[in-house]
Design a protein around this motif. Sequence first.
Motif, PDB file in Angstrom:
ATOM      1  N   ASN A 242      58.276 118.217 -14.184  1.00 46.32           N
ATOM      2  CA  ASN A 242      57.622 119.521 -14.111  1.00 46.32           C
ATOM      3  C   ASN A 242      56.200 119.404 -14.653  1.00 46.32           C
ATOM      4  OD1 ASN A 242      57.297 122.387 -13.823  1.00 46.32           O
ATOM      5  ND2 ASN A 242      57.613 122.573 -16.032  1.00 46.32           N
ATOM      6  N   MET A 243      55.244 120.004 -13.932  1.00 45.38           N
ATOM      7  CA  MET A 243      53.871 120.053 -14.397  1.00 45.38           C
ATOM      8  C   MET A 243      53.307 121.432 -14.090  1.00 45.38           C
ATOM      9  SD  MET A 243      52.475 116.263 -13.265  1.00 45.38           S
ATOM     10  CE  MET A 243      51.256 116.122 -14.555  1.00 45.38           C
ATOM     11  N   GLU A 244      52.579 121.998 -15.055  1.00 41.36           N
ATOM     12  CA  GLU A 244      51.961 123.301 -14.862  1.00 41.36           C
ATOM     13  C   GLU A 244      50.463 123.166 -15.097  1.00 41.36           C
ATOM     14  OE1 GLU A 244      53.866 126.554 -16.806  1.00 41.36           O
ATOM     15  OE2 GLU A 244      55.889 125.763 -16.465  1.00 41.36           O
ATOM     16  N   LEU A 268      54.644 122.321 -10.309  1.00 50.02           N
ATOM     17  CA  LEU A 268      55.291 121.299  -9.495  1.00 50.02           C
ATOM     18  C   LEU A 268      56.595 120.910 -10.165  1.00 50.02           C
ATOM     19  CD1 LEU A 268      52.375 118.890  -8.517  1.00 50.02           C
ATOM     20  CD2 LEU A 268      53.559 120.499  -7.030  1.00 50.02           C
ATOM     21  N   LYS A 269      57.701 121.012  -9.439  1.00 41.56           N
ATOM     22  CA  LYS A 269      59.003 120.629  -9.973  1.00 41.56           C
ATOM     23  C   LYS A 269      59.693 119.690  -9.000  1.00 41.56           C
ATOM     24  CE  LYS A 269      59.989 124.655 -12.866  1.00 41.56           C
ATOM     25  NZ  LYS A 269      61.019 125.644 -13.269  1.00 41.56           N
ATOM     26  N   GLY A 270      60.429 118.738  -9.540  1.00 37.47           N
ATOM     27  CA  GLY A 270      61.157 117.813  -8.683  1.00 37.47           C
ATOM     28  C   GLY A 270      61.124 116.407  -9.234  1.00 37.47           C
ATOM     29  N   LYS A 271      61.210 115.419  -8.356  1.00 40.90           N
ATOM     30  CA  LYS A 271      61.208 114.020  -8.765  1.00 40.90           C
ATOM     31  C   LYS A 271      59.909 113.355  -8.311  1.00 40.90           C
ATOM     32  CE  LYS A 271      66.253 113.516  -8.537  1.00 40.90           C
ATOM     33  NZ  LYS A 271      67.379 112.748  -7.941  1.00 40.90           N
ATOM     34  N   GLN A 272      59.433 112.430  -9.155  1.00 44.91           N
ATOM     35  CA  GLN A 272      58.241 111.642  -8.831  1.00 44.91           C
ATOM     36  C   GLN A 272      57.043 112.526  -8.472  1.00 44.91           C
ATOM     37  OE1 GLN A 272      58.245 108.158  -9.066  1.00 44.91           O
ATOM     38  NE2 GLN A 272      60.280 108.446  -9.917  1.00 44.91           N
ATOM     39  N   ILE A 273      56.920 113.665  -9.117  1.00 43.35           N
ATOM     40  CA  ILE A 273      55.815 114.565  -8.771  1.00 43.35           C
ATOM     41  C   ILE A 273      54.465 114.005  -9.212  1.00 43.35           C
ATOM     42  CG2 ILE A 273      57.242 116.635  -8.786  1.00 43.35           C
ATOM     43  CD1 ILE A 273      56.238 117.250 -11.554  1.00 43.35           C
ATOM     44  N   HIS A 274      54.503 113.043 -10.143  1.00 49.32           N
ATOM     45  CA  HIS A 274      53.243 112.439 -10.573  1.00 49.32           C
ATOM     46  C   HIS A 274      52.661 111.526  -9.498  1.00 49.32           C
ATOM     47  CE1 HIS A 274      56.735 110.142 -11.894  1.00 49.32           C
ATOM     48  NE2 HIS A 274      56.013 109.040 -11.848  1.00 49.32           N
ATOM     49  N   ASP A 275      53.395 111.302  -8.394  1.00 46.65           N
ATOM     50  CA  ASP A 275      52.885 110.483  -7.304  1.00 46.65           C
ATOM     51  C   ASP A 275      52.132 111.302  -6.259  1.00 46.65           C
ATOM     52  OD1 ASP A 275      53.728 108.056  -8.296  1.00 46.65           O
ATOM     53  OD2 ASP A 275      55.673 108.138  -7.298  1.00 46.65           O
ATOM     54  N   THR A 276      52.091 112.638  -6.421  1.00 47.94           N
ATOM     55  CA  THR A 276      51.292 113.440  -5.496  1.00 47.94           C
ATOM     56  C   THR A 276      49.827 113.046  -5.626  1.00 47.94           C
ATOM     57  OG1 THR A 276      51.198 115.183  -7.168  1.00 47.94           O
ATOM     58  CG2 THR A 276      52.870 115.409  -5.471  1.00 47.94           C
ATOM     59  N   PHE A 277      49.100 113.097  -4.526  1.00 44.69           N
ATOM     60  CA  PHE A 277      47.780 112.455  -4.491  1.00 44.69           C
ATOM     61  C   PHE A 277      46.789 113.051  -5.487  1.00 44.69           C
ATOM     62  CE2 PHE A 277      46.997 116.081  -1.778  1.00 44.69           C
ATOM     63  CZ  PHE A 277      45.648 116.370  -1.926  1.00 44.69           C
ATOM     64  N   PHE A 278      46.827 114.389  -5.687  1.00 44.94           N
ATOM     65  CA  PHE A 278      45.819 114.972  -6.556  1.00 44.94           C
ATOM     66  C   PHE A 278      46.141 114.796  -8.047  1.00 44.94           C
ATOM     67  CE2 PHE A 278      48.680 118.362  -5.166  1.00 44.94           C
ATOM     68  CZ  PHE A 278      49.101 118.931  -6.340  1.00 44.94           C
ATOM     69  N   SER A 295      59.197 115.960 -19.074  1.00 44.53           N
ATOM     70  CA  SER A 295      59.681 114.649 -18.650  1.00 44.53           C
ATOM     71  C   SER A 295      61.139 114.482 -19.056  1.00 44.53           C
ATOM     72  CB  SER A 295      58.849 113.534 -19.283  1.00 44.53           C
ATOM     73  OG  SER A 295      57.497 113.654 -18.906  1.00 44.53           O
ATOM     74  N   SER A 296      61.871 113.699 -18.266  1.00 40.54           N
ATOM     75  CA  SER A 296      63.277 113.435 -18.571  1.00 40.54           C
ATOM     76  C   SER A 296      63.410 112.055 -19.211  1.00 40.54           C
ATOM     77  CB  SER A 296      64.127 113.516 -17.304  1.00 40.54           C
ATOM     78  OG  SER A 296      63.692 112.581 -16.333  1.00 40.54           O
ATOM     79  N   PHE A 297      64.341 111.954 -20.158  1.00 39.72           N
ATOM     80  CA  PHE A 297      64.570 110.718 -20.904  1.00 39.72           C
ATOM     81  C   PHE A 297      66.065 110.463 -21.053  1.00 39.72           C
ATOM     82  CE2 PHE A 297      60.457 112.210 -22.332  1.00 39.72           C
ATOM     83  CZ  PHE A 297      59.700 111.045 -22.465  1.00 39.72           C
ATOM     84  N   LYS A 298      66.386 109.195 -21.168  1.00 39.14           N
ATOM     85  CA  LYS A 298      67.691 108.803 -21.700  1.00 39.14           C
ATOM     86  C   LYS A 298      67.462 108.481 -23.160  1.00 39.14           C
ATOM     87  CE  LYS A 298      71.583 105.611 -21.162  1.00 39.14           C
ATOM     88  NZ  LYS A 298      72.132 104.455 -20.419  1.00 39.14           N
ATOM     89  N   PHE A 299      68.387 108.873 -24.036  1.00 41.01           N
ATOM     90  CA  PHE A 299      68.172 108.618 -25.457  1.00 41.01           C
ATOM     91  C   PHE A 299      69.378 107.924 -26.083  1.00 41.01           C
ATOM     92  CE2 PHE A 299      70.160 112.874 -25.576  1.00 41.01           C
ATOM     93  CZ  PHE A 299      71.143 112.675 -26.528  1.00 41.01           C
ATOM     94  N   GLN A 300      69.093 107.260 -27.178  1.00 41.11           N
ATOM     95  CA  GLN A 300      70.139 106.682 -28.021  1.00 41.11           C
ATOM     96  C   GLN A 300      69.692 106.846 -29.466  1.00 41.11           C
ATOM     97  OE1 GLN A 300      71.390 102.721 -27.080  1.00 41.11           O
ATOM     98  NE2 GLN A 300      72.922 102.651 -28.688  1.00 41.11           N
TER      99      GLN A 300
END
Length: 380
Positions: A242-244, A268-278, A295-300
């Motif tokens: 997600n990016m606002e 912008l919501k979804g997957k790999q949104i940081h790959d959009t050109f702008f 951002s989504s993370f796996k944690f331990q």
Amino acid sequence: MRQEHKHIDKILPFGELMRGFANQTYISKSDLKNFLRNRGVFFNHSNKETLVPCISTLLLSPTEFDILRDYQNTREDNTKKNTSRISWNSDKPISEAISDFEIKDLIPTDGINFWLSSEPIISIAEKNKDKVTIEYEIERNDLNKSWYESTNIFKGKIEIEKIASDELRITKTYTSSESNFVGDNLQKLLVNHFKTNNFIQKDTKLNKILFSDFSNEDRIVFFYRLSTNTESRHFEFKDIINMEFKPDNSTILPTEIDWMINKSELKLKGKQIHDTFFIKDKKYHKNLQFWEMESSFKFQHGNHEGYCNVILSFKDFENKEANAEFEITISNFSLINGSDYTSKHKSQVKNLLLDSFEERKDETYRSFIEYIENKKNASA
């Protein structure tokens, strides 16, 4: 969090009253499933549409209702953190400097529907006299709410720590606008106390991480460093989801993104949104004002594993703009084998993760400030 109805010890709800109580967001699906399992009732699917009607048909004992009350009372709103710094001008430890600190006038007497439920508690770290914590709790009544949620309790905390001989770090932790309001006032009281007693010079200001501290380009780099470049034994980066942002109307937009003109908010919501050109192409960054990234993370953490999202945000940008303060929140938190843990245990793990990410943010910000200064010097 929701506080119990003042007469709840005299109430043993059933039917529709129990349906409303069990359907609260503060009581999770796994809480209800565990509760029914202890009753000898098992379901293949753990959704509230199935579990809540079942519970509403039961006649509970006082002990069983106490269990549900405990589920409700241990679940809080999302905790948020932000950090400030200020120069220190004394050899005295913080514990001594705060010994005669008076907490008063934190909340106005008029026009406010919340109050301190008890006196704030000041505690000194056992092995560190330069680390002091002030915890507070406020109460708010909502007369238009249901019988089980008319009163809210919100907690907050201010941590003051000397991180260098000449610098303090003040971390504010809160769960609501009310506890944030009180936290801000408490910070001001502390700084004024330190100035009055010459621990801080009179003209020294509290340094917060503000939206205006960054250029448009540097702000997005800061977000990326905190998300994708987070090197931590606890977090493994998965994706930006997600990016606002909005166009900076003080600049002339390139033709490729001139469709953004006069847009006040874009999400912008979804997957790999940081790959959009702008977003991927750095040449557009000077024209875009980003104020939130999730951002989504796996944690331990210790023996606990799971998944969560971390929200990095200048949350009040739309209202405060340049003066919006940076904050971190953890959302969509889930533990692997989560049904084995109580809500209280989950909340404890979540807060430990937030503390860990806040520490990482602090390190990243300090190094990033050096990066900005070096960049300015190089271009001078």
